[in-house]
Design a protein around this motif. Structure first.
Motif, mmCIF file in Angstrom:
data_model
loop_
_atom_site.group_PDB
_atom_site.id
_atom_site.type_symbol
_atom_site.label_atom_id
_atom_site.label_comp_id
_atom_site.label_asym_id
_atom_site.label_seq_id
_atom_site.Cartn_x
_atom_site.Cartn_y
_atom_site.Cartn_z
ATOM 1 N N TYR A 92 0.847 -1.187 0.000
ATOM 2 C CA TYR A 92 0.000 0.000 0.000
ATOM 3 C C TYR A 92 0.886 1.241 0.000
ATOM 4 O O TYR A 92 1.794 1.375 0.836
ATOM 5 N N TYR A 93 0.594 2.139 -0.938
ATOM 6 C CA TYR A 93 1.378 3.347 -1.111
ATOM 7 C C TYR A 93 0.544 4.585 -0.778
ATOM 8 O O TYR A 93 -0.580 4.727 -1.268
ATOM 9 N N CYS A 94 1.115 5.467 -0.001
ATOM 10 C CA CYS A 94 0.509 6.766 0.235
ATOM 11 C C CYS A 94 0.832 7.659 -0.959
ATOM 12 O O CYS A 94 1.904 7.537 -1.576
ATOM 13 N N ALA A 95 -0.080 8.566 -1.279
ATOM 14 C CA ALA A 95 0.119 9.457 -2.418
ATOM 15 C C ALA A 95 -0.453 10.831 -2.109
ATOM 16 O O ALA A 95 -1.345 10.966 -1.263
ATOM 17 N N ALA A 96 0.061 11.840 -2.814
ATOM 18 C CA ALA A 96 -0.418 13.213 -2.651
ATOM 19 C C ALA A 96 -0.529 13.888 -4.011
ATOM 20 O O ALA A 96 0.220 13.550 -4.934
ATOM 21 N N ALA A 97 -1.467 14.828 -4.112
ATOM 22 C CA ALA A 97 -1.691 15.538 -5.371
ATOM 23 C C ALA A 97 -2.462 16.830 -5.087
ATOM 24 O O ALA A 97 -3.031 16.982 -4.008
ATOM 25 N N PRO A 98 -2.536 17.736 -6.049
ATOM 26 C CA PRO A 98 -3.249 18.997 -5.831
ATOM 27 C C PRO A 98 -4.757 18.827 -5.640
ATOM 28 O O PRO A 98 -5.378 19.645 -4.959
ATOM 29 N N THR A 99 -5.347 17.817 -6.246
ATOM 30 C CA THR A 99 -6.779 17.566 -6.082
ATOM 31 C C THR A 99 -7.041 16.070 -6.030
ATOM 32 O O THR A 99 -6.185 15.267 -6.441
ATOM 33 N N ILE A 100 -8.222 15.684 -5.557
ATOM 34 C CA ILE A 100 -8.593 14.269 -5.539
ATOM 35 C C ILE A 100 -8.643 13.715 -6.951
ATOM 36 O O ILE A 100 -8.195 12.592 -7.218
ATOM 37 N N VAL A 101 -9.172 14.493 -7.884
ATOM 38 C CA VAL A 101 -9.273 14.018 -9.271
ATOM 39 C C VAL A 101 -7.885 13.692 -9.817
ATOM 40 O O VAL A 101 -7.682 12.640 -10.435
ATOM 41 N N VAL A 102 -6.946 14.564 -9.594
ATOM 42 C CA VAL A 102 -5.580 14.310 -10.069
ATOM 43 C C VAL A 102 -4.989 13.119 -9.336
ATOM 44 O O VAL A 102 -4.333 12.256 -9.941
ATOM 45 N N LEU A 103 -5.237 13.031 -8.040
ATOM 46 C CA LEU A 103 -4.638 11.942 -7.264
ATOM 47 C C LEU A 103 -5.098 10.581 -7.752
ATOM 48 O O LEU A 103 -4.316 9.640 -7.769
ATOM 49 N N THR A 104 -6.344 10.454 -8.163
ATOM 50 C CA THR A 104 -6.846 9.138 -8.570
ATOM 51 C C THR A 104 -6.184 8.620 -9.843
ATOM 52 O O THR A 104 -6.254 7.417 -10.130
ATOM 53 N N THR A 105 -5.534 9.487 -10.582
ATOM 54 C CA THR A 105 -4.925 9.058 -11.841
ATOM 55 C C THR A 105 -3.409 9.248 -11.882
ATOM 56 O O THR A 105 -2.686 8.316 -12.237
ATOM 57 N N THR A 106 -2.924 10.428 -11.489
ATOM 58 C CA THR A 106 -1.491 10.716 -11.594
ATOM 59 C C THR A 106 -1.000 11.457 -10.364
ATOM 60 O O THR A 106 -0.790 12.671 -10.401
ATOM 61 N N PRO A 107 -0.819 10.753 -9.250
ATOM 62 C CA PRO A 107 -0.318 11.413 -8.036
ATOM 63 C C PRO A 107 1.007 12.128 -8.259
ATOM 64 O O PRO A 107 1.820 11.698 -9.079
ATOM 65 N N THR A 108 1.190 13.192 -7.494
ATOM 66 C CA THR A 108 2.401 13.990 -7.626
ATOM 67 C C THR A 108 3.546 13.426 -6.795
ATOM 68 O O THR A 108 4.707 13.503 -7.198
ATOM 69 N N ARG A 109 3.209 12.876 -5.646
ATOM 70 C CA ARG A 109 4.233 12.322 -4.743
ATOM 71 C C ARG A 109 3.777 10.966 -4.245
ATOM 72 O O ARG A 109 2.591 10.709 -4.065
ATOM 73 N N TRP A 110 4.778 10.106 -3.982
ATOM 74 C CA TRP A 110 4.521 8.765 -3.472
ATOM 75 C C TRP A 110 5.303 8.527 -2.190
ATOM 76 O O TRP A 110 6.413 9.033 -2.026
ATOM 77 N N GLY A 111 4.738 7.705 -1.325
ATOM 78 C CA GLY A 111 5.480 7.189 -0.191
ATOM 79 C C GLY A 111 6.241 5.941 -0.607
ATOM 80 O O GLY A 111 6.188 5.520 -1.768
ATOM 81 N N GLN A 112 6.933 5.336 0.360
ATOM 82 C CA GLN A 112 7.779 4.187 0.030
ATOM 83 C C GLN A 112 7.011 2.878 0.026
ATOM 84 O O GLN A 112 7.513 1.864 -0.473
ATOM 85 N N GLY A 113 5.827 2.869 0.578
ATOM 86 C CA GLY A 113 4.990 1.672 0.581
ATOM 87 C C GLY A 113 5.097 0.880 1.870
ATOM 88 O O GLY A 113 6.134 0.878 2.532
ATOM 89 N N THR A 114 4.017 0.191 2.212
ATOM 90 C CA THR A 114 3.982 -0.679 3.381
ATOM 91 C C THR A 114 3.208 -1.943 3.008
ATOM 92 O O THR A 114 2.173 -1.879 2.360
ATOM 93 N N GLN A 115 3.728 -3.083 3.423
ATOM 94 C CA GLN A 115 3.132 -4.371 3.039
ATOM 95 C C GLN A 115 1.948 -4.710 3.930
ATOM 96 O O GLN A 115 2.036 -4.624 5.160
ATOM 97 N N VAL A 116 0.874 -5.113 3.293
ATOM 98 C CA VAL A 116 -0.294 -5.649 3.993
ATOM 99 C C VAL A 116 -0.529 -7.057 3.467
ATOM 100 O O VAL A 116 -0.664 -7.259 2.255
ATOM 101 N N THR A 117 -0.553 -8.023 4.369
ATOM 102 C CA THR A 117 -0.776 -9.409 3.992
ATOM 103 C C THR A 117 -1.969 -9.950 4.768
ATOM 104 O O THR A 117 -1.987 -9.882 6.003
ATOM 105 N N VAL A 118 -2.948 -10.474 4.039
ATOM 106 C CA VAL A 118 -4.149 -11.020 4.655
ATOM 107 C C VAL A 118 -4.166 -12.519 4.386
ATOM 108 O O VAL A 118 -4.218 -12.954 3.234
ATOM 109 N N SER A 119 -4.108 -13.301 5.445
ATOM 110 C CA SER A 119 -4.077 -14.757 5.302
ATOM 111 C C SER A 119 -5.492 -15.312 5.357
ATOM 112 O O SER A 119 -6.362 -14.776 6.046
ATOM 113 N N SER A 120 -5.696 -16.407 4.634
ATOM 114 C CA SER A 120 -7.040 -17.010 4.579
ATOM 115 C C SER A 120 -7.232 -18.029 5.683
ATOM 116 O O SER A 120 -6.307 -18.396 6.382
#
Length: 120
Positions: A92-120
């Motif tokens: 899962y990556y955090c992201a930032a952008a000037p607007t929600i519309v822009v963020l949903t397609t082309t975020p301006t900045r990204w975080g480094q990511g964090t792993q989420v694992t869901v076991s069955s």
């Protein structure tokens, strides 16, 4: 330059919950949110929120299970994930952008990511 730092990932059983956090520092953008990328798949939009009005947006696959929120004083955005499924497993990556519309397609900045694992 804005920096995004995620935390809160981990391993959880199906049906469980996790909360992700993303702290922003430096210049801030008006919208922040989350994407995820599962192995072998493209990165996909999950959720977004605006700092000002608190407007939100969710992918259909997480509606009713995930809740995004923000703490303006801490410049931190949260993603509360409930009723987790194995198919939610991803980085899962955090992201930032000037607007929600822009963020949903082309975020301006990204975080480094964090792993989420869901076991069955």
């Amino acid at each position: 330059q804005v920096q995004l730092v995620e935390s809160g990932g981990g391993l959880v059983q199906a049906g469980g919950s996790l909360r992700l956090s993303c702290a922003a520092s430096g210049r801030t953008f008006s919208a922040m949110g989350w994407f995820r990328q599962a192995p072998g798949k493209e990165r996909e939009f999950v959720s977004a929120i605006s700092w000002g009005r608190g407007s939100t947006s969710y992918a259909e696959s997480v509606k009713g299970r995930f809740t995004i929120s923000r703490d303006n004083a801490k410049s931190t955005v949260y993603l509360q994930m409930d009723s987790l499924k194995p198919e939610d497993t991803a980085v899962y990556y955090c992201a930032a952008a000037p607007t929600i519309v822009v963020l949903t397609t082309t975020p301006t900045r990204w975080g480094q990511g964090t792993q989420v694992t869901v076991s069955s």
